[in-house]
Motif scaffolding. Structure first.
Motif, mmCIF file in Angstrom:
data_model
loop_
_atom_site.group_PDB
_atom_site.id
_atom_site.type_symbol
_atom_site.label_atom_id
_atom_site.label_comp_id
_atom_site.label_asym_id
_atom_site.label_seq_id
_atom_site.Cartn_x
_atom_site.Cartn_y
_atom_site.Cartn_z
ATOM 1 N N SER A 50 -4.166 -0.778 -7.668
ATOM 2 C CA SER A 50 -3.315 0.238 -7.040
ATOM 3 C C SER A 50 -3.449 0.201 -5.525
ATOM 4 O O SER A 50 -2.478 0.430 -4.807
ATOM 5 C CB SER A 50 -3.663 1.626 -7.559
ATOM 6 N N GLU A 51 -4.642 -0.092 -5.047
ATOM 7 C CA GLU A 51 -4.864 -0.168 -3.604
ATOM 8 C C GLU A 51 -4.077 -1.335 -2.994
ATOM 9 O O GLU A 51 -3.507 -1.204 -1.918
ATOM 10 C CB GLU A 51 -6.361 -0.324 -3.281
ATOM 11 N N GLU A 52 -4.061 -2.475 -3.688
ATOM 12 C CA GLU A 52 -3.297 -3.623 -3.203
ATOM 13 C C GLU A 52 -1.802 -3.315 -3.193
ATOM 14 O O GLU A 52 -1.104 -3.643 -2.226
ATOM 15 C CB GLU A 52 -3.553 -4.846 -4.071
ATOM 16 N N LEU A 53 -1.313 -2.692 -4.264
ATOM 17 C CA LEU A 53 0.100 -2.321 -4.310
ATOM 18 C C LEU A 53 0.444 -1.342 -3.204
ATOM 19 O O LEU A 53 1.486 -1.468 -2.560
ATOM 20 C CB LEU A 53 0.450 -1.714 -5.670
ATOM 21 N N ALA A 54 -0.421 -0.362 -2.979
ATOM 22 C CA ALA A 54 -0.178 0.627 -1.926
ATOM 23 C C ALA A 54 -0.142 -0.039 -0.553
ATOM 24 O O ALA A 54 0.722 0.265 0.278
ATOM 25 C CB ALA A 54 -1.237 1.725 -1.967
ATOM 26 N N ALA A 55 -1.078 -0.944 -0.307
ATOM 27 C CA ALA A 55 -1.121 -1.629 0.983
ATOM 28 C C ALA A 55 0.120 -2.495 1.181
ATOM 29 O O ALA A 55 0.723 -2.490 2.264
ATOM 30 C CB ALA A 55 -2.383 -2.478 1.078
ATOM 31 N N ASP A 56 0.505 -3.243 0.146
ATOM 32 C CA ASP A 56 1.687 -4.107 0.252
ATOM 33 C C ASP A 56 2.957 -3.293 0.444
ATOM 34 O O ASP A 56 3.805 -3.629 1.267
ATOM 35 C CB ASP A 56 1.818 -4.995 -0.984
#
Length: 115
Positions: free
Chosen positions: A99-105
C-alpha cells in the motif's frame, strides 16, 4: 468507497480522459488527468475512475488492487482542481506492491500531472 458524485462511470468520460488528458506513469500505475476549459464546471466535484485489466491478476487480486487504489484516490481528491476527470490504470506490478508503494506512486504521478 468514493462518494457518488466523485465516481466516473460512463465510458465516454474514460475515453476522453485517456485520449485528451495529461499522463504520468510509474512502475505500478498510469494516471490520466483531463480538466475541461469551461469555467461553468469549475464548481463541480472531480471524478475518478479505475482500470484494472486481467493482466494484473485473477478477479480476487484485481478487486484488491482496485479497493486499495480507490482508498488512496479518495485521500487525494482535495488536490484535484474543479471538474477534472482522473483515470487510474493499474499495471501488473500493482498486484505485488504494498500500500505504501501504491500511495507513493499515485502521489508522484498526481503531482506530475497537476503541475
Amino acid at each position: 468507497m468514493l462518494p457518488a458524485p466523485n465516481r466516473l462511470t460512463d465510458s465516454a468520460s474514460f475515453r476522453e480522459a485517456v485520449r485528451g488528458g495529461r499522463r504520468a506513469g510509474s512502475r505500478t500505475v498510469v494516471v490520466h488527468l483531463w480538466c475541461p476549459d469551461s469555467p461553468t464546471v469549475a464548481d463541480e466535484d472531480p471524478r475518478v475512475g479505475f482500470v484494472v485489466s486481467k493482466a494484473v491478476g485473477v478477479a480476487v487480486v484485481r478487486n484488491r488492487v482496485k479497493r486499495r487504489l480507490r482508498h488512496l484516490a479518495r485521500e487525494q481528491l482535495s488536490l484535484l482542481p474543479g471538474r477534472c476527470t482522473l483515470v487510474v490504470r493499474a499495471l501488473p506490478a500493482a498486484a505485488g506492491a504494498s500500500s505504501e508503494e501504491l500511495a507513493a506512486d499515485l502521489g508522484r504521478c498526481l503531482s506530475r500531472v497537476t503541475a
